[in-house]
Motif scaffolding. Structure first.
Motif, PDB file in Angstrom:
ATOM      1  N   LYS A 107       0.831  -1.199   0.000  1.00  0.00           N
ATOM      2  CA  LYS A 107       0.000   0.000   0.000  1.00  0.00           C
ATOM      3  C   LYS A 107       0.870   1.255   0.000  1.00  0.00           C
ATOM      4  CE  LYS A 107      -3.735   2.483   0.271  1.00  0.00           C
ATOM      5  NZ  LYS A 107      -4.737   2.291   1.349  1.00  0.00           N
TER       6      LYS A 107
ATOM      7  N   THR B   9       1.229   3.970  -3.082  1.00  0.00           N
ATOM      8  CA  THR B   9       0.748   5.327  -2.809  1.00  0.00           C
ATOM      9  C   THR B   9       1.842   6.377  -2.957  1.00  0.00           C
ATOM     10  OG1 THR B   9      -0.849   4.385  -1.248  1.00  0.00           O
ATOM     11  CG2 THR B   9      -0.486   6.767  -1.148  1.00  0.00           C
TER      12      THR B   9
ATOM     13  N   ALA C  37     -13.664  -6.013   5.949  1.00  0.00           N
ATOM     14  CA  ALA C  37     -12.843  -5.048   5.208  1.00  0.00           C
ATOM     15  C   ALA C  37     -13.350  -3.625   5.446  1.00  0.00           C
ATOM     16  CB  ALA C  37     -12.873  -5.379   3.715  1.00  0.00           C
ATOM     17  N   ALA C  38     -14.668  -3.443   5.403  1.00  0.00           N
ATOM     18  CA  ALA C  38     -15.245  -2.111   5.614  1.00  0.00           C
ATOM     19  C   ALA C  38     -14.980  -1.625   7.042  1.00  0.00           C
ATOM     20  CB  ALA C  38     -16.744  -2.153   5.331  1.00  0.00           C
TER      21      ALA C  38
ATOM     22  N   TRP D  38     -12.514  -2.589   9.073  1.00  0.00           N
ATOM     23  CA  TRP D  38     -11.081  -2.302   9.218  1.00  0.00           C
ATOM     24  C   TRP D  38     -10.756  -0.927   8.633  1.00  0.00           C
ATOM     25  CZ3 TRP D  38      -6.846  -5.229  11.131  1.00  0.00           C
ATOM     26  CH2 TRP D  38      -5.580  -4.671  10.854  1.00  0.00           C
ATOM     27  N   ALA D  39     -11.221  -0.671   7.397  1.00  0.00           N
ATOM     28  CA  ALA D  39     -10.943   0.608   6.742  1.00  0.00           C
ATOM     29  C   ALA D  39     -11.466   1.781   7.569  1.00  0.00           C
ATOM     30  CB  ALA D  39     -11.572   0.625   5.344  1.00  0.00           C
ATOM     31  N   LEU D  40     -12.621   1.587   8.232  1.00  0.00           N
ATOM     32  CA  LEU D  40     -13.193   2.643   9.064  1.00  0.00           C
ATOM     33  C   LEU D  40     -12.392   2.837  10.359  1.00  0.00           C
ATOM     34  CD1 LEU D  40     -15.583   4.607   9.717  1.00  0.00           C
ATOM     35  CD2 LEU D  40     -16.713   2.639  10.783  1.00  0.00           C
TER      36      LEU D  40
ATOM     37  N   ARG E  74      -8.831   4.463  10.300  1.00  0.00           N
ATOM     38  CA  ARG E  74      -8.817   5.880   9.911  1.00  0.00           C
ATOM     39  C   ARG E  74      -9.287   6.801  11.047  1.00  0.00           C
ATOM     40  NH1 ARG E  74      -8.981   3.234   5.246  1.00  0.00           N
ATOM     41  NH2 ARG E  74      -8.122   4.230   3.378  1.00  0.00           N
TER      42      ARG E  74
ATOM     43  N   VAL F 253      -6.372  -6.451   4.516  1.00  0.00           N
ATOM     44  CA  VAL F 253      -6.494  -5.365   5.494  1.00  0.00           C
ATOM     45  C   VAL F 253      -5.293  -4.424   5.417  1.00  0.00           C
ATOM     46  CG1 VAL F 253      -7.975  -6.697   7.028  1.00  0.00           C
ATOM     47  CG2 VAL F 253      -5.502  -6.770   7.366  1.00  0.00           C
TER      48      VAL F 253
ATOM     49  N   LEU G 222      -5.915  -1.811   2.893  1.00  0.00           N
ATOM     50  CA  LEU G 222      -6.977  -0.875   3.280  1.00  0.00           C
ATOM     51  C   LEU G 222      -6.520   0.115   4.344  1.00  0.00           C
ATOM     52  CD1 LEU G 222      -9.967  -3.389   3.430  1.00  0.00           C
ATOM     53  CD2 LEU G 222      -9.578  -1.622   1.704  1.00  0.00           C
ATOM     54  N   THR G 223      -5.248   0.068   4.707  1.00  0.00           N
ATOM     55  CA  THR G 223      -4.702   0.955   5.736  1.00  0.00           C
ATOM     56  C   THR G 223      -4.199   2.246   5.092  1.00  0.00           C
ATOM     57  OG1 THR G 223      -4.042  -0.992   7.011  1.00  0.00           O
ATOM     58  CG2 THR G 223      -3.017   1.104   7.615  1.00  0.00           C
ATOM     59  N   PRO G 224      -4.459   3.404   5.671  1.00  0.00           N
ATOM     60  CA  PRO G 224      -4.039   4.689   5.066  1.00  0.00           C
ATOM     61  C   PRO G 224      -2.526   4.763   4.868  1.00  0.00           C
ATOM     62  CG  PRO G 224      -5.555   5.063   6.889  1.00  0.00           C
ATOM     63  CD  PRO G 224      -5.199   3.612   6.928  1.00  0.00           C
TER      64      PRO G 224
END
Length: 432
Positions: A90, A94, A223-224, A226-228, A231, A265, A268-270
């Protein structure tokens, strides 16, 4: 705990982090565990105990998940390694080497070429053995124990030599290539990162047997969540850990290899700074997980992955058709695919290498890409249901990786010495 204890504890943890961050030391530790397991699994005094530990079953309460310790190392503990891979991917996608596809085009294409050529050579060598195998018209292959295997059964391992072990390849670079320019390491890093991504896709596509489709809903929900959660300004880590475990269980139940939950996951991490932080969370979390991945997950996985028992562990094992095919695929196929792709993409495709690099400069590093190890061990265990073939495949990966490491080490040390001489001459010329 006293302040003095805290200082000593911090010093000890800092030392652990330094070891984990060293490509050289972490690679040697994992290799040491792999060789130790091969010895323990085949010494008469320890073989029975080693097998008993590996086959001890541990069940997850209130689920149908009941696995031996060896499988927990492969399916469970290795998820930590794949989580760090996902976080690194990721970050690279990015802000890192893969953020600019044009600049990374050559190593990215080389990763593809380096994954296509080894299976071709593997199947060709296997077919050659079967052509002259037992039976009136061939088509069969003899193993070292005299078992007769069909060509189709042995060819199932075509994907085993596709992966490059980034930790080991960088360890070889650290050991033998101290004077090489950073552009070579960057090339290898980019290539190995794309290689990891392709290997993950390969495992998901070819080594998954989808069972209960409704578990995909669980994967999507995890997944949703974890992403929430990751963040949020203050990350609720117990809840995040629970979501990660549930994602792993969902992957297992649906039939996708559960270690890929770590990749999911991680991606999906920033990977950019949020909430006024000075470093991206993906990079920071990968740094924190590195000691657990490098010094716990990978060594324990190597311990059980290479701890296979052979009735006769002898040099004759190196003549096994499967072992020979894997050695050829890793030692010859990987550099052949990488170098051919690099030449075609630069001479015919109009792409450019990094400044100051020529295609031939990459040959020693391309040979280091023949070090399969971690992901190759995993694919070997997934590709073969036959325990004998699985054992020979893992031995072939170990043998091929060691040969590739030795060959690339010699070439890299010579290349490094040449760069040192050229640097000394340039320094002398400028002084004059």
């Amino acid at each position: 705990m006293t302040d003095r204890d805290s200082v000593h504890g911090g010093g000890a943890w800092a030392a652990v982090r330094r070891v984990a961050a060293s490509d050289r030391l972490s690679g040697l530790i994992m290799l040491g565990f792999a060789l130790l397991s091969l010895v323990l699994a085949n010494l008469p005094a320890t073989a029975h105990l080693f097998e008993a530990v590996a086959e001890t079953r541990i069940a997850l309460p209130r689920t149908n998940i009941d696995l031996p310790v060896g499988h927990w190392a492969q399916d469970g503990l290795l998820t930590v390694f794949f989580l760090t891979v996902g976080l690194d991917l990721k970050q690279e996608l990015t802000t890192g080497s893969l953020a600019n596809p044009r600049a990374a085009a050559v190593p990215m294409l080389c990763a593809v070429g380096g994954m296509i050529t080894p299976p071709i050579l593997f199947v060709a060598v296997t077919a050659l053995f079967s052509l002259y195998g037992p039976g009136p018209s061939g088509g069969l292959v003899l193993t070292t124990t005299g078992s007769v295997i069909t060509f189709a059964e042995m060819a199932r391992g075509w994907a085993v030599p596709t992966a490059t072990d980034i930790a080991f390849s960088l360890a070889v670079l650290a050991l033998f290539a101290k004077a090489l320019p950073g552009s070579i390491r960057a090339f290898l890093m980019t290539l190995a990162t794309v290689d990891d991504l392709l290997a993950i896709i390969l495992i998901a596509v070819f080594f998954s047997s989808l069972n209960a489709w409704y578990w995909f809903g669980g994967i999507a929900l995890c997944a949703a969540l974890w992403a929430l959660l990751v963040r949020m300004r203050r990350v609720p880590w117990p809840l995040v850990a629970l979501v990660g475990v549930l994602a792993w269980v969902s992957m297992f139940e649906v039939g996708v290899h559960p270690t890929l939950a770590g990749v999911l996951v991680g991606l999906l991490t920033p990977a950019r700074e949020i909430h006024g932080e000075t470093t991206p969370r993906a990079s920071r979390y990968a740094h924190r997980l590195q000691p657990f991945s490098t010094l716990l997950a990978l060594p324990v996985f190597a311990l059980f992955a290479t701890g296979v028992h052979f009735e006769s562990l002898s040099p004759a094992l190196l003549l096994s058709p499967l072992v020979v095919a894997l050695i050829v695929a890793l030692v010859v196929g990987k550099p052949l695919g990488i170098m051919t792709t690099a030449w075609v993409s630069t001479h015919l495709g109009g792409l450019r290498m990094a400044k100051g690099l020529r295609v031939r400069d990459m040959f020693p590093a391309a040979c280091a890409c023949g070090i399969g190890f971690t992901v190759s061990f995993l694919i070997a265990s997934l590709a073969y249901d036959n325990p004998e073939l699985s054992a020979e495949a893992r031995f072939g990966v170990l043998a091929g990786s060691l040969i590739a490491a030795a060959f690339s080490g010699v070439l890299l040390s010579r290349q490094s010495a040449r760069y040192e001489r050229e640097g000394a001459r340039s320094a002398g010329a400028s002084a004059d």
